[in-house]
Design a protein around this motif. Structure first.
Motif, PDB file in Angstrom:
ATOM      1  N   ASP A 238       2.752  12.163  -4.632  1.00  0.00           N
ATOM      2  CA  ASP A 238       1.982  13.232  -3.986  1.00  0.00           C
ATOM      3  C   ASP A 238       2.317  13.235  -2.500  1.00  0.00           C
ATOM      4  OD1 ASP A 238       0.154  15.005  -2.957  1.00  0.00           O
ATOM      5  OD2 ASP A 238      -1.620  13.817  -3.451  1.00  0.00           O
ATOM      6  N   PRO A 239       3.031  14.238  -2.008  1.00  0.00           N
ATOM      7  CA  PRO A 239       3.417  14.242  -0.597  1.00  0.00           C
ATOM      8  C   PRO A 239       2.244  14.343   0.368  1.00  0.00           C
ATOM      9  CG  PRO A 239       3.879  16.370  -1.585  1.00  0.00           C
ATOM     10  CD  PRO A 239       3.499  15.446  -2.709  1.00  0.00           C
ATOM     11  N   TYR A 240       1.049  14.644  -0.140  1.00  0.00           N
ATOM     12  CA  TYR A 240      -0.102  14.829   0.733  1.00  0.00           C
ATOM     13  C   TYR A 240      -1.047  13.628   0.758  1.00  0.00           C
ATOM     14  CZ  TYR A 240       1.821  19.424   0.024  1.00  0.00           C
ATOM     15  OH  TYR A 240       2.690  20.487  -0.074  1.00  0.00           O
ATOM     16  N   SER A 241      -0.722  12.597  -0.005  1.00  0.00           N
ATOM     17  CA  SER A 241      -1.472  11.344   0.040  1.00  0.00           C
ATOM     18  C   SER A 241      -0.598  10.314   0.739  1.00  0.00           C
ATOM     19  CB  SER A 241      -1.820  10.864  -1.375  1.00  0.00           C
ATOM     20  OG  SER A 241      -2.720  11.738  -2.009  1.00  0.00           O
ATOM     21  N   SER A 242      -1.144   9.628   1.729  1.00  0.00           N
ATOM     22  CA  SER A 242      -0.312   8.702   2.491  1.00  0.00           C
ATOM     23  C   SER A 242      -1.147   7.596   3.121  1.00  0.00           C
ATOM     24  CB  SER A 242       0.449   9.452   3.599  1.00  0.00           C
ATOM     25  OG  SER A 242      -0.452  10.047   4.509  1.00  0.00           O
ATOM     26  N   TYR A 243      -0.451   6.556   3.527  1.00  0.00           N
ATOM     27  CA  TYR A 243      -1.072   5.417   4.224  1.00  0.00           C
ATOM     28  C   TYR A 243      -0.560   5.373   5.649  1.00  0.00           C
ATOM     29  CZ  TYR A 243      -1.692   0.564   5.734  1.00  0.00           C
ATOM     30  OH  TYR A 243      -2.004  -0.562   6.451  1.00  0.00           O
TER      31      TYR A 243
ATOM     32  N   ILE B 290       0.835  -1.204   0.000  1.00  0.00           N
ATOM     33  CA  ILE B 290       0.000   0.000   0.000  1.00  0.00           C
ATOM     34  C   ILE B 290       0.867   1.250   0.000  1.00  0.00           C
ATOM     35  CG2 ILE B 290      -1.792   1.284   1.240  1.00  0.00           C
ATOM     36  CD1 ILE B 290      -2.766  -1.377   2.364  1.00  0.00           C
ATOM     37  N   ASN B 291       1.933   1.228   0.800  1.00  0.00           N
ATOM     38  CA  ASN B 291       2.847   2.374   0.793  1.00  0.00           C
ATOM     39  C   ASN B 291       3.455   2.577  -0.586  1.00  0.00           C
ATOM     40  OD1 ASN B 291       2.898   3.616   3.388  1.00  0.00           O
ATOM     41  ND2 ASN B 291       3.953   1.821   4.220  1.00  0.00           N
TER      42      ASN B 291
ATOM     43  N   LEU C 185       7.269   8.655   5.522  1.00  0.00           N
ATOM     44  CA  LEU C 185       7.070   9.818   6.382  1.00  0.00           C
ATOM     45  C   LEU C 185       6.636   9.425   7.786  1.00  0.00           C
ATOM     46  CD1 LEU C 185       7.121  12.873   6.590  1.00  0.00           C
ATOM     47  CD2 LEU C 185       4.751  12.908   5.827  1.00  0.00           C
ATOM     48  N   ASN C 186       5.736   8.447   7.890  1.00  0.00           N
ATOM     49  CA  ASN C 186       5.268   8.038   9.216  1.00  0.00           C
ATOM     50  C   ASN C 186       6.399   7.453  10.050  1.00  0.00           C
ATOM     51  OD1 ASN C 186       2.573   8.783   8.731  1.00  0.00           O
ATOM     52  ND2 ASN C 186       2.203   6.876   7.633  1.00  0.00           N
ATOM     53  N   ASP C 187       7.308   6.681   9.399  1.00  0.00           N
ATOM     54  CA  ASP C 187       8.456   6.130  10.121  1.00  0.00           C
ATOM     55  C   ASP C 187       9.395   7.248  10.556  1.00  0.00           C
ATOM     56  OD1 ASP C 187       7.532   3.554   9.786  1.00  0.00           O
ATOM     57  OD2 ASP C 187       8.666   3.216   7.932  1.00  0.00           O
ATOM     58  N   ALA C 188       9.573   8.232   9.688  1.00  0.00           N
ATOM     59  CA  ALA C 188      10.435   9.358  10.032  1.00  0.00           C
ATOM     60  C   ALA C 188       9.876  10.130  11.216  1.00  0.00           C
ATOM     61  CB  ALA C 188      10.591  10.286   8.821  1.00  0.00           C
TER      62      ALA C 188
ATOM     63  N   GLY D 150     -10.921  -1.383   7.234  1.00  0.00           N
ATOM     64  CA  GLY D 150     -11.446  -2.493   8.035  1.00  0.00           C
ATOM     65  C   GLY D 150     -10.570  -3.006   9.157  1.00  0.00           C
ATOM     66  N   ASP D 151      -9.362  -2.446   9.331  1.00  0.00           N
ATOM     67  CA  ASP D 151      -8.485  -2.990  10.376  1.00  0.00           C
ATOM     68  C   ASP D 151      -7.848  -1.901  11.227  1.00  0.00           C
ATOM     69  OD1 ASP D 151      -6.793  -1.873   8.547  1.00  0.00           O
ATOM     70  OD2 ASP D 151      -5.391  -3.567   8.459  1.00  0.00           O
ATOM     71  N   GLY D 152      -8.393  -0.682  11.160  1.00  0.00           N
ATOM     72  CA  GLY D 152      -7.842   0.415  11.947  1.00  0.00           C
ATOM     73  C   GLY D 152      -6.811   1.239  11.210  1.00  0.00           C
ATOM     74  N   SER D 153      -6.394   0.788  10.025  1.00  0.00           N
ATOM     75  CA  SER D 153      -5.460   1.584   9.232  1.00  0.00           C
ATOM     76  C   SER D 153      -6.222   2.674   8.489  1.00  0.00           C
ATOM     77  CB  SER D 153      -4.700   0.694   8.246  1.00  0.00           C
ATOM     78  OG  SER D 153      -5.589   0.044   7.363  1.00  0.00           O
ATOM     79  N   LEU D 154      -5.490   3.533   7.800  1.00  0.00           N
ATOM     80  CA  LEU D 154      -6.128   4.709   7.209  1.00  0.00           C
ATOM     81  C   LEU D 154      -5.399   5.142   5.949  1.00  0.00           C
ATOM     82  CD1 LEU D 154      -7.334   7.805   9.188  1.00  0.00           C
ATOM     83  CD2 LEU D 154      -5.704   8.130   7.348  1.00  0.00           C
ATOM     84  N   LEU D 155      -6.163   5.532   4.937  1.00  0.00           N
ATOM     85  CA  LEU D 155      -5.609   6.118   3.719  1.00  0.00           C
ATOM     86  C   LEU D 155      -6.011   7.588   3.644  1.00  0.00           C
ATOM     87  CD1 LEU D 155      -6.120   3.687   0.678  1.00  0.00           C
ATOM     88  CD2 LEU D 155      -3.967   4.403   1.705  1.00  0.00           C
ATOM     89  N   LYS D 156      -5.063   8.435   3.359  1.00  0.00           N
ATOM     90  CA  LYS D 156      -5.355   9.851   3.141  1.00  0.00           C
ATOM     91  C   LYS D 156      -5.024  10.152   1.683  1.00  0.00           C
ATOM     92  CE  LYS D 156      -2.963  12.928   5.514  1.00  0.00           C
ATOM     93  NZ  LYS D 156      -2.166  13.727   4.561  1.00  0.00           N
ATOM     94  N   ILE D 157      -6.028  10.583   0.943  1.00  0.00           N
ATOM     95  CA  ILE D 157      -5.880  10.722  -0.500  1.00  0.00           C
ATOM     96  C   ILE D 157      -6.272  12.125  -0.954  1.00  0.00           C
ATOM     97  CG2 ILE D 157      -6.625   9.832  -2.745  1.00  0.00           C
ATOM     98  CD1 ILE D 157      -7.294   7.199  -1.397  1.00  0.00           C
TER      99      ILE D 157
END
Length: 489
Positions: A91-96, A82-83, A162-165, A344-351
């Motif tokens: 797109d720096p503003y879309s992330s998982y 997914i990443n 980005l999330n790891d950073a 469905g598992d607590g994760s999230l996509l920002k698009i």
């Protein structure tokens, strides 16, 4: 407003993840509920090409699990896939956000949180500061918009998700983050030691200057910001305010509906506040239901003013006649929505789902909005910190000496030059500073002197008397007040 969407909007400011603050645009026809995911699954089921694509992904998963020489974590494979898809969007503003990261948003939005207080985005594999939050440890330390974060406590951020950073940057209150950054104006990397702290969630402050000039500062557009703005505006108006300065410098943005609510208090009814354009180039205009004010308004902005701040600046300039003062804004002209239920598992996509345009149809993405009156802060407001690796003294010539000279001049100790050469005049300026600070006046900038210089400089920068942009904004309001009074006679 989905709760986790709200979390995405707000928690980035604590450097807990994501990129620029997310907009929730309720007019988007693509849907933000479960029907969007269901529609996608239905289309996959009916399209041969898409079924083949899904089979290809599944085959890759099976081959890795079956043939790779070590056991693999299937969850990591899925998250990595997914990443990879999100990265392919460029797109720096879309992330998982995986389950743990999304949960951090959830926990943080429920109460206070700690961090260094900066807005970040990912650009070409680098973590870039969009803006430090006003009053945060990052701002107090001297971090600036467009700084690239190279490492945290010795750990490189190069190429990290980005999330790891961000997970390396955040930490408990009171802990130290040694942050190495690269700044465009400096050939050498710079290192800051920042003590993490609770981030102040108060987004609106106000005060009255003499002659009836009100000043309202908005640090971000959170869910309660519009209500807080109305409260502070009402207080100023009860004090017979005759002109208003709205300060959105270093404001990274926030919730779209909130900035619209604030803007329509100044934009006349029927005039456009913002336009939103989807992938099919279909535009929808958000028009004001409010009315204009009888007093002049100016907006202060700088290169850290992004997203919703730019919407407010553009709306007030083009539809309410406000004067923009300061520097060119950041230039973020896209709209994001977050999807959590579909995962469905607590994760999230920002698009990124759309782009926004100013009332006159201008897309400011990567360009920003130019002020009507260009005003820069004094040079010492943006000087780099001293490296402190070795003492600075007579006859040396380097960038650290130049920065020290800028600091000395800003604090009222004239070094005679700002070219990086440590001459006798510079030495006398250092002695003068040391004597005033109660230190041994030997004219050498050691670690103690460097620390005192920087501490005094921060105090000077935070003193409103030295804020050139604010003073120019107040001056502009008084000028417009006088013109209005003259015309009414």
């Amino acid at each position: 407003m989905l709760k986790k969407s709200t979390a995405v909007m707000l928690m980035v400011i604590g450097l807990l993840g994501g990129s620029l603050l997310t907009f929730a645009y309720t007019g988007y026809s693509g849907g933000t509920g479960s029907e969007a995911g269901e529609g996608l699954l239905a289309s996959l089921a009916g399209n041969v090409s898409q079924r083949d694509d899904m089979k290809k992904i599944q085959t890759a998963m099976e081959l890795i699990e079956g043939q790779y020489y070590k056991d693999v974590d299937r969850t990591k494979l899925v998250d990595g896939a997914i990443n990879g898809m999100m990265g392919a969007l460029d797109d720096p503003y879309s992330s998982y956000m995986g389950k743990e990261t999304a949960a951090q948003f959830e926990e943080s939005i429920e109460g206070s949180f700690s961090g260094i207080g900066a807005e970040v985005a990912s650009e070409n594999g680098k973590v870039v500061i969009v803006t430090p939050i006003k009053g945060s440890p990052a701002e107090k330390a001297g971090l600036r918009a467009q700084d690239i974060i190279l490492s945290v406590n010795g750990a490189s951020l190069e190429g990290l998700d980005l999330n790891d950073a961000v997970s390396k940057i955040r930490g408990p209150k009171g802990s130290e983050a040694k942050i190495k950054i690269q700044r465009a104006s400096s050939t050498d990397s710079l290192e800051y030691t920042i003590v993490r702290d609770d981030i102040d969630l108060e987004t609106v402050t106000a005060h009255m200057e003499k002659d009836g000039v009100g000043v309202i500062t908005i640090t971000q557009f959170s869910l309660n910001t519009a209500d807080r703005f109305k409260e502070e505006l009402a207080k100023l108006e009860k004090q017979n305010m005759k002109g208003l300065v709205i300060d959105v410098r270093n404001n990274p943005g926030g919730v779209l509906s909130v900035v619209i609510d604030i803007a329509q208090q100044f934009v006349p009814k029927g005039k456009t506040i913002v336009q939103v354009e989807d992938k099919n180039q279909k535009r929808e205009k958000e028009v004001s239901k409010g009315s204009n004010k009888p007093y002049p308004v100016t907006v202060l902005m700088n290169k850290g003013s992004a997203s919703a701040s730019e919407i407010l600046a553009g709306a007030l300039q083009q539809s309410a006649g406000a004067t923009l003062i300061g520097e060119n804004s950041f230039g973020k002209g896209t709209v994001q929505t977050s999807y959590d239920k579909q995962m469905g598992d607590g994760s999230l996509l920002k698009i990124t789902i759309a782009k926004w345009l100013t009332p006159n149809g201008t897309w400011i993405h990567k360009k920003g909005i130019a002020p009507d009156v260009v005003v820069s802060q004094p040079e010492y407001f943006s000087v780099a910190p001293l490296s402190k690796e070795k003492p600075l003294k007579y006859n040396m010539n380097n960038t650290d000496v130049k920065n020290a000279q800028i600091m000395l001049k800003g604090l009222g100790y004239n070094p005679g030059r700002e070219d990086g050469y440590f001459d006798k005049t510079t030495e006398e300026a250092v002695k003068g500073f040391q004597k005033k600070a109660g230190m041994t006046a030997n004219g050498v900038i050691n670690t103690e002197t460097a620390g005192k210089l920087e501490a005094n400089l921060v105090e000077s920068i935070r003193n409103p008397k030295n804020d050139t942009q604010l003073k120019r904004g107040i001056e502009q309001i008084r000028k417009e007040m006088a013109a209005s009074a003259s015309n009414s006679k």
